[in-house]
Design a protein around this motif. Structure first.
Motif, PDB file in Angstrom:
ATOM      1  N   GLN A  49      98.024  50.562  18.603  1.00 32.60           N
ATOM      2  CA  GLN A  49      98.027  51.823  17.877  1.00 32.60           C
ATOM      3  C   GLN A  49      99.429  52.268  17.457  1.00 32.60           C
ATOM      4  O   GLN A  49      99.580  53.073  16.556  1.00 32.60           O
ATOM      5  CB  GLN A  49      97.333  52.892  18.746  1.00 32.60           C
ATOM      6  CG  GLN A  49      96.536  53.893  17.966  1.00 32.60           C
ATOM      7  CD  GLN A  49      95.462  53.229  17.102  1.00 32.60           C
ATOM      8  OE1 GLN A  49      95.191  52.020  17.179  1.00 32.60           O
ATOM      9  NE2 GLN A  49      94.865  54.021  16.226  1.00 32.60           N
ATOM     10  N   HIS A  50     100.443  51.698  18.136  1.00 29.16           N
ATOM     11  CA  HIS A  50     101.809  52.077  17.805  1.00 29.16           C
ATOM     12  C   HIS A  50     102.444  51.093  16.835  1.00 29.16           C
ATOM     13  O   HIS A  50     103.645  51.152  16.578  1.00 29.16           O
ATOM     14  CB  HIS A  50     102.630  52.165  19.088  1.00 29.16           C
ATOM     15  CG  HIS A  50     101.921  52.932  20.165  1.00 29.16           C
ATOM     16  ND1 HIS A  50     101.673  54.292  20.081  1.00 29.16           N
ATOM     17  CD2 HIS A  50     101.342  52.529  21.328  1.00 29.16           C
ATOM     18  CE1 HIS A  50     100.996  54.691  21.153  1.00 29.16           C
ATOM     19  NE2 HIS A  50     100.768  53.634  21.919  1.00 29.16           N
ATOM     20  N   SER A 213      90.442  51.996  13.188  1.00 32.56           N
ATOM     21  CA  SER A 213      90.820  52.497  14.524  1.00 32.56           C
ATOM     22  C   SER A 213      91.771  53.684  14.405  1.00 32.56           C
ATOM     23  O   SER A 213      92.268  54.184  15.416  1.00 32.56           O
ATOM     24  CB  SER A 213      91.431  51.369  15.366  1.00 32.56           C
ATOM     25  OG  SER A 213      92.707  51.038  14.892  1.00 32.56           O
ATOM     26  N   HIS A 214      92.052  54.104  13.169  1.00 32.20           N
ATOM     27  CA  HIS A 214      92.937  55.259  12.921  1.00 32.20           C
ATOM     28  C   HIS A 214      92.206  56.357  12.148  1.00 32.20           C
ATOM     29  O   HIS A 214      92.786  56.972  11.264  1.00 32.20           O
ATOM     30  CB  HIS A 214      94.163  54.845  12.090  1.00 32.20           C
ATOM     31  CG  HIS A 214      95.259  54.220  12.872  1.00 32.20           C
ATOM     32  ND1 HIS A 214      95.221  52.900  13.286  1.00 32.20           N
ATOM     33  CD2 HIS A 214      96.460  54.709  13.344  1.00 32.20           C
ATOM     34  CE1 HIS A 214      96.325  52.618  13.942  1.00 32.20           C
ATOM     35  NE2 HIS A 214      97.085  53.690  14.004  1.00 32.20           N
ATOM     36  N   HIS A 215      90.959  56.578  12.448  1.00 26.71           N
ATOM     37  CA  HIS A 215      90.211  57.665  11.803  1.00 26.71           C
ATOM     38  C   HIS A 215      90.206  57.562  10.284  1.00 26.71           C
ATOM     39  O   HIS A 215      90.200  58.575   9.583  1.00 26.71           O
ATOM     40  CB  HIS A 215      90.760  59.031  12.233  1.00 26.71           C
ATOM     41  CG  HIS A 215      90.840  59.161  13.711  1.00 26.71           C
ATOM     42  ND1 HIS A 215      89.729  59.350  14.493  1.00 26.71           N
ATOM     43  CD2 HIS A 215      91.898  59.082  14.560  1.00 26.71           C
ATOM     44  CE1 HIS A 215      90.091  59.397  15.760  1.00 26.71           C
ATOM     45  NE2 HIS A 215      91.402  59.227  15.837  1.00 26.71           N
ATOM     46  N   SER A 228      87.416  60.804   8.687  1.00 23.38           N
ATOM     47  CA  SER A 228      87.272  60.449  10.094  1.00 23.38           C
ATOM     48  C   SER A 228      85.816  60.200  10.472  1.00 23.38           C
ATOM     49  O   SER A 228      85.492  59.256  11.196  1.00 23.38           O
ATOM     50  CB  SER A 228      87.849  61.577  10.942  1.00 23.38           C
ATOM     51  OG  SER A 228      87.635  61.326  12.292  1.00 23.38           O
ATOM     52  N   LYS A 232      84.113  56.579  11.791  1.00 21.24           N
ATOM     53  CA  LYS A 232      83.335  56.506  13.025  1.00 21.24           C
ATOM     54  C   LYS A 232      81.972  55.863  12.750  1.00 21.24           C
ATOM     55  O   LYS A 232      81.478  55.046  13.526  1.00 21.24           O
ATOM     56  CB  LYS A 232      83.188  57.935  13.557  1.00 21.24           C
ATOM     57  CG  LYS A 232      82.146  58.167  14.602  1.00 21.24           C
ATOM     58  CD  LYS A 232      82.085  59.664  14.990  1.00 21.24           C
ATOM     59  CE  LYS A 232      80.637  60.137  15.145  1.00 21.24           C
ATOM     60  NZ  LYS A 232      80.506  61.532  15.592  1.00 21.24           N
ATOM     61  N   PRO A 271      88.789  52.213  18.875  1.00 26.15           N
ATOM     62  CA  PRO A 271      89.390  53.362  18.196  1.00 26.15           C
ATOM     63  C   PRO A 271      90.544  53.961  19.005  1.00 26.15           C
ATOM     64  O   PRO A 271      90.439  54.087  20.236  1.00 26.15           O
ATOM     65  CB  PRO A 271      88.212  54.342  18.069  1.00 26.15           C
ATOM     66  CG  PRO A 271      87.002  53.464  18.023  1.00 26.15           C
ATOM     67  CD  PRO A 271      87.323  52.328  18.936  1.00 26.15           C
ATOM     68  N   ASN A 272      91.604  54.276  18.340  1.00 27.65           N
ATOM     69  CA  ASN A 272      92.806  54.862  18.950  1.00 27.65           C
ATOM     70  C   ASN A 272      93.579  53.899  19.837  1.00 27.65           C
ATOM     71  O   ASN A 272      94.536  54.312  20.495  1.00 27.65           O
ATOM     72  CB  ASN A 272      92.479  56.111  19.783  1.00 27.65           C
ATOM     73  CG  ASN A 272      91.754  57.149  18.955  1.00 27.65           C
ATOM     74  OD1 ASN A 272      92.169  57.458  17.851  1.00 27.65           O
ATOM     75  ND2 ASN A 272      90.652  57.664  19.483  1.00 27.65           N
ATOM     76  N   GLU A 273      93.196  52.637  19.879  1.00 31.03           N
ATOM     77  CA  GLU A 273      93.891  51.710  20.780  1.00 31.03           C
ATOM     78  C   GLU A 273      94.397  50.444  20.084  1.00 31.03           C
ATOM     79  O   GLU A 273      95.578  50.168  20.105  1.00 31.03           O
ATOM     80  CB  GLU A 273      92.951  51.311  21.929  1.00 31.03           C
ATOM     81  CG  GLU A 273      92.554  52.488  22.820  1.00 31.03           C
ATOM     82  CD  GLU A 273      93.402  52.584  24.078  1.00 31.03           C
ATOM     83  OE1 GLU A 273      94.248  51.704  24.304  1.00 31.03           O
ATOM     84  OE2 GLU A 273      93.203  53.559  24.847  1.00 31.03           O
TER      85      GLU A 273
END
Lengths: 308, 308, 308, 308
Positions: A49-50, A213-215, A228, A232, A271-273
């Motif tokens: 995510q980074h 994974s970033h909305h 978003s 999903k 998601p988010n990871e």
């Protein structure tokens, strides 16, 4: 849950152990150009995510995207039509192989989901309605999201699939007879096979799917591909329908939304990871990459990271 | 994602807006005892990861557990047999209604998943093999996990379902003819209908399922019902198969693992975050609680919390 | 067409040549009492239009009538209800095995024809509605037409079939759930299995079916069982549906209306010419008597007599 | 059976009574050229075994042969290959509409019978293998048997059907994907639609089919088209499979081997007695000529002549 998160070490360990395991599966033999590819290759790429990346094996080797493109054509149509799109195709798993015709007759030409071949053909028909040059539109999306302007189709692969594509011709004609395809069938199939032939590598594919994974927002380009809620929902469809009639097995063993292609590629994401991609051409009997599945099962087990 | 997490306020708002919405659905009319129940009731209960509870409406009113019990019978069998269990039943969504017989003939008596009636009957058969008193075993699990020793079966409901249970008798006999049921069919059906008649309320149900959002460990009793990997896998099966042929729709709109019953109850959960239960007897055409589905869609939208 | 019509010589020749042929098939093994019977027996009986009889082999040995009784129960219901009967059951061949459940779900409980097990169960339901003692009614018809007052049921066979009759229990319950069975299922199945257990020999069976080659009038008793148009229609249904999913094959190779049973019996007839019965317990994979089929193919070839 | 055999009087009476009956059905609307035809026409022709002819109404009006040609293409292939032919196509009724695809997937590309569209396509494939100019071969047979050298194809009809033939394109491609079509699909479909467009009238059609009521020998030309046993077998297949999923109904109500086409034509025959043809473009829901069926039911009732 104190699981390891040293992704580089984890993917190398799993990769090594898989290289020594006997069972490879076989490259798709019904597409002549794919049958030629050496099944004994394997690449892995993780994008967290980074923006950190982790990779091993043949992650730079190009392959054709095949059915994974169905997620992208779906996103392109969903962008424009939102919920209206579901009048043309459903969101339910099918319980039958990806190229089955039987259900369509009972369902009056509305495919159960957009990741069956039938559903993907309907989505291509929608795109030809929406855009004057839908392939250009798709390539623009792919090139921007993967940050690789060189990505394009492989005419040899497209021609090879078309030469043996009787089942897809059958599907397109059946759906047309049931009223859910509007375009000329030849043009539609050309577009469909062009989409499947788009060629990239594990790194490209991971970057390309990062928006899910970033909305819905692509971290490379900053483009908001979907909102978003839409992102999903695409993830939900990947989870329930992304692996043909092995979707339940993948959810059960891996526990990530994902999509596979007969070239042996798989993309999956939390998601988010992270986004994780694998490529290994040997397929199991259901048409999914054998080593790819084994890798991902080991990966979510070792990292303790899944949606469940 | 700055979404609200004030659960109490959120559930009250959604509850209020649903009470004034016209469309209720109808209580299951094929089971005489269920048809009598006033469809205009609704209860909601949320149990978060720290043990905090939030509730509104008819959350204390008792209802029969119906198909939700299939998750618990599955857990009981999975505890004992682990992966061996999948020789008797699959983990794939079926693409057909919950009580369909057609597929079974092609699949040689191995139901596609444990949440179809066929699959649940096979799991009951497994439990009768494993335990001398499987109903006592099940009630022990339910009472400890929900921390309510008074929970029991409702013989009136069980008898009512049995009196009209032709389809389940058909399924059991078909599977027996295909060799995947070992027990006496009458005893098996008695056990099955007893399980479905177990009576509890929204609070009980939320506590009961908390182990699936706590890596298999019941936070009330401290019992480790399943190991972490097993719990994750049960969640995956709920997501892909928990809502009959509306599983894709639920994953798409709600995005949580869950399970519904024809009494109008639904349980859903987000691992490491919460369990949410709803009860409202009015059903849609696919047999799922209409208001329950609407509540959960609004709940995950407002909180921004789902697995995707 | 100068074909031989010396029936006695023809049937003896064919019988001899079949006795020396290797392939026997196997007696029905899913019914314990039938599995015990020595498959190496064969009887043949021909009754011509003038009352002349020709016979060879084990034509006096008793066997259970099994599915052949479906023609007689159909005639009994058709006598009373004429065309009204077709609201409960169709007259189309099914393209599936005799005990299939799949089609019923799509067809809303109206079996495609009265010679599938599903259809026969519905006919039994009709008879229980029409008569206070339908078995007595059926036996009266059988005894008068075959001119043998001793014919009755075999309780051992009936009990044996019932003990393993899971598929039929499944069918009856499925049809009941779809609203096309009115009677108590246990009573219905008792009646059904009693019918199948009725015991007679090749001679009885030939005499019994003579009314269908005499425009509905039994030549022995003089009773008009059906009118001429009705008799013709029963023959048509036998031709298109009498041999499960081998009906086309039988029409193609033998070319006579007929009906088989899993006890290894077959009855076939040429209107205005003859009735022929065979009994040989060894069955082929489709559940029809192997030697019986071979005999009848040779018989119509040698005599040049068929409806086509 | 003292039934009338004054054919001329009988056919005129029935014809008159049908003209005044309200219900006509509708001409096939999925083929543009057929949809244009006035449904309010009706022709009848009877050719008896002695060469006597009886006719009424629009018996001289030309129509396209459509599916009736499937009997002739079958005969042409059967002539050459005899029993070997059944490796490519079965002889069982299908229980599904004429253009269904569902069954084919389960049956691995071997159509259940030669009169479904799938089966007819396979037969066309066989003929293209056997003959360098199969259409010329077919026309030669048709012209000699009907004693009308002017019979030919109608390119307008063929083109019209091809323009809307999505379902047939789907079928051909599906079978090709399953390995039971060898020829180029475009060439195959051209041949298939050419066959269907062959244009003749009631008289031609009656003469053309006379060989099937004369043990395989054409009474006009003296050609032995099939041997006696083969002719009998073609008749059997017509009886069990000649009317799509109304074959049982036709056998039941009419009791003659026959074949229908969507142009509204029907041919039926009684071996050793007569051939009867009707043409009336209004179709019922199953795609068979409504007045044609009514005519034939009345005809066999009044004459008392059927195979049963």
């Amino acid at each position: 849950m104190n699981k390891e998160t040293n992704y580089q070490q984890i993917i190398e360990q799993i990769h090594q152990s898989l290289l020594s395991s006997a069972s490879l599966g076989e490259a798709a033999n019904y597409i002549p150009e794919l049958a030629k590819i050496n099944a004994d290759q394997m690449g892995v790429f993780v994008l967290d995510q980074h923006g950190q990346t982790y990779q091993t094996g043949d992650w730079q080797k190009p392959f054709s995207i095949q059915s994974i493109v169905k997620v992208l054509t779906l996103c392109l149509a969903y962008q424009k039509l939102d919920g209206q799109l579901w009048q043309r195709v459903g969101v339910e798993p099918s319980g039958t192989p990806f190229n089955s015709l039987g259900n369509l007759e009972f369902e009056q030409g509305v495919p159960r989901n957009p990741f069956s071949n039938a559903g993907a053909l309907v989505i291509c028909d929608v795109l030809m309605d929406l855009f004057s040059d839908p392939l250009a539109e798709l390539l623009k999306l792919i090139r921007r999201c993967s940050d690789n302007p060189k990505i394009g189709t492989n005419p040899l692969i497209a021609a090879s699939e078309k030469s043996k594509g009787y089942r897809n011709v059958a599907l397109a004609n059946l759906i047309k007879s049931l009223g859910n395809i509007k375009q000329d069938i030849d043009a539609l199939l050309d577009f469909y096979f062009d989409c499947c032939s788009i060629t990239l590598n594990c790194q490209d594919l991971a970057k390309l799917f990062a928006f899910l994974s970033h909305h819905g927002r692509c971290p490379q380009s900053g483009d908001q591909i979907l909102n978003s809620s839409q992102a999903k929902r695409i993830n939900a469809i990947m989870l329930t329908c992304g692996f043909y009639d092995e979707a339940g097995e993948f959810a059960y063993k891996v526990g990530l939304p994902g999509k596979s292609g007969v070239s042996g590629a798989i993309v999956a994401l939390l998601p988010n990871e992270f986004v994780v991609t694998t490529w290994s051409p040997g397929l199991n009997k259901k048409g999914n990459s054998q080593r790819g599945l084994q890798f991902l099962e080991a990966f979510t087990t070792k990292t303790g990271k899944s949606i469940f």
